[in-house]
Design an enzyme around this catalytic site. Structure first.
Site, PDB file in Angstrom:
ATOM      1  N   GLU A 115       0.816  -1.210   0.000  1.00  0.00           N
ATOM      2  CA  GLU A 115       0.000   0.000   0.000  1.00  0.00           C
ATOM      3  C   GLU A 115       0.852   1.263   0.000  1.00  0.00           C
ATOM      4  O   GLU A 115       0.357   2.354  -0.305  1.00  0.00           O
ATOM      5  CB  GLU A 115      -0.937   0.012   1.190  1.00  0.00           C
ATOM      6  CG  GLU A 115      -0.256   0.202   2.520  1.00  0.00           C
ATOM      7  CD  GLU A 115      -1.233   0.208   3.678  1.00  0.00           C
ATOM      8  OE1 GLU A 115      -1.642   1.300   4.073  1.00  0.00           O
ATOM      9  OE2 GLU A 115      -1.574  -0.879   4.169  1.00  0.00           O
ATOM     10  N   ASP A 135       6.987  -6.434  -2.888  1.00  0.00           N
ATOM     11  CA  ASP A 135       5.667  -7.011  -2.670  1.00  0.00           C
ATOM     12  C   ASP A 135       5.371  -8.009  -3.777  1.00  0.00           C
ATOM     13  O   ASP A 135       5.649  -7.743  -4.958  1.00  0.00           O
ATOM     14  CB  ASP A 135       4.591  -5.925  -2.638  1.00  0.00           C
ATOM     15  CG  ASP A 135       3.309  -6.415  -1.987  1.00  0.00           C
ATOM     16  OD1 ASP A 135       3.014  -5.978  -0.864  1.00  0.00           O
ATOM     17  OD2 ASP A 135       2.607  -7.238  -2.601  1.00  0.00           O
ATOM     18  N   ALA A 167       9.279 -11.949  -1.587  1.00  0.00           N
ATOM     19  CA  ALA A 167      10.335 -11.336  -0.770  1.00  0.00           C
ATOM     20  C   ALA A 167      11.461 -12.317  -0.463  1.00  0.00           C
ATOM     21  O   ALA A 167      12.635 -11.940  -0.452  1.00  0.00           O
ATOM     22  CB  ALA A 167       9.740 -10.789   0.528  1.00  0.00           C
ATOM     23  N   ASP A 184       6.429  -6.080   6.702  1.00  0.00           N
ATOM     24  CA  ASP A 184       5.090  -5.477   6.639  1.00  0.00           C
ATOM     25  C   ASP A 184       4.203  -6.421   5.845  1.00  0.00           C
ATOM     26  O   ASP A 184       3.649  -6.074   4.808  1.00  0.00           O
ATOM     27  CB  ASP A 184       5.159  -4.097   5.989  1.00  0.00           C
ATOM     28  CG  ASP A 184       3.831  -3.345   6.077  1.00  0.00           C
ATOM     29  OD1 ASP A 184       2.995  -3.722   6.917  1.00  0.00           O
ATOM     30  OD2 ASP A 184       3.642  -2.387   5.303  1.00  0.00           O
TER      31      ASP A 184
END
Length: 336
Positions: A115, A135, A167, A184
């Protein structure tokens, strides 16, 4: 009798077609609710203005909702990931402590973070030269770039290196090391794409070797409330404790999550600065004002209540590929 409302459940939308459905730019308003399972006997619902997007990528079920209480919210695999009105709590807690504890951070690798909010907070630090944000889900990144305008500048920042990849695979193939590595990631849900990135083998064999000397790792660690901390928080903490010398858990209440949330920060160097020094570094290093975090609040957040403290102290479970814990929710793998 009151007007009927449409209930979306469980952790998703009823009468869906299974196809990705971006909503037209008029964002037609209607009276409806979204419902999320917090536990087997507990659900959390909130009123919607409109559905901006719903569908499924190759990896995850995705929804971007415009809610009456929390503004725009991102929901992945049936779990709230971020809400417009209070995401600053989550992202300030995730990003700033590691950067402030490090003596001179220059480089950061963010696992997930599609995001853009984690990158936004990291790029506020004047010492940072490069943020790699990796991501796996390009579709999530693209619609967040379109709809989450608060992060538009971060996506355009020349210091941001956006990579669409797994990742783990990206980290394995890179030669360089980083001052800070951030997890995250989506919560570990059964069938989801992320739980392997919470395992001891990943931390030990892939992640830790990519940290520079004095490097720091921090990850979101799921619900940490009095009733929910044993779902994954205590286990993630204990797993990281097997790999790093110094491990610190801390928590904060996030209203849109309807719970206290947890993070775990780790290094082979001690976290030895006090509240005054944290505040000094914020003033010297960070552009703009932080809305939530200061030195005193961070040190307070690392003090657990007795129940959670004892759970962390006595936890024995270690994440492995064969023995993972999951929070309530679903992953796309469960639909295959």
């Amino acid at each position: 009798m009151g007007e009927a409302v449409e209930i979306f459940y469980p952790n998703g939308f009823c009468n869906g077609t299974g196809k990705n459905q971006p909503v037209d730019e008029t964002h037609h308003q209607f009276d409806s609710w979204y419902e999320e399972t917090i536990d087997e006997d507990l659900k959390w619902s909130f009123a919607l203005k409109s559905v901006l997007y719903k569908g499924a990528s190759e990896y995850q079920d995705i929804a971007l909702l415009d809610t009456k209480r929390f503004g725009k919210v991102l929901v992945i695999d049936g779990k709230m990931q971020s809400a417009e009105v209070d995401e600053f709590i989550y992202h300030e807690c995730l990003i700033h402590p590691a950067l402030l504890f490090h003596s001179n951070p220059k480089t950061m690798f963010i696992m997930g973070g599609g995001e853009g909010s984690a990158a936004r907070e990291a790029l506020r630090h004047r010492s940072i030269d490069e943020v790699v944000m990796c991501d796996i889900d390009e579709e999530v990144v693209n619609f967040c770039r379109r709809y989450l305008t608060v992060n538009r500048d971060a996506f355009c920042n020349k210091k941001l290196n956006l990579v669409i990849n797994d990742a783990k695979a990206e980290m394995e193939k890179r030669d360089e090391k980083f001052d800070i590595i951030v997890g995250d990631l989506a919560d570990p849900v059964e069938g989801g794409p992320c739980y392997q990135l919470y395992t001891k083998s990943f931390y030990e064999k892939i992640l830790k070797p990519k940290l520079n000397e004095n490097g720091i790792f921090v990850t979101q660690a799921g619900p940490a409330g009095i009733f929910t901390h044993k779902e994954v928080f205590s286990s993630i903490y204990n797993t990281i404790r097997q790999v790093f010398k110094y491990v610190l858990a801390y928590t904060a209440h996030v209203p849109s999550f309807a719970d206290t949330w947890g993070w775990v920060i780790a290094s082979d160097q001690p976290f030895s600065i006090g509240a005054e020094e944290i505040d000094k570094r914020i003033a010297e290093r960070v552009d703009g004002e932080l809305l939530y975090l200061n030195g005193s609040s961070f040190l307070s957040s690392a003090t657990m209540n007795k129940t959670v403290y004892l759970s962390l102290l006595n936890e024995t479970h270690v994440y492995t590929e064969e023995n993972a814990r999951f929070i309530p929710g679903h992953g796309l793998g469960n639909h295959l």
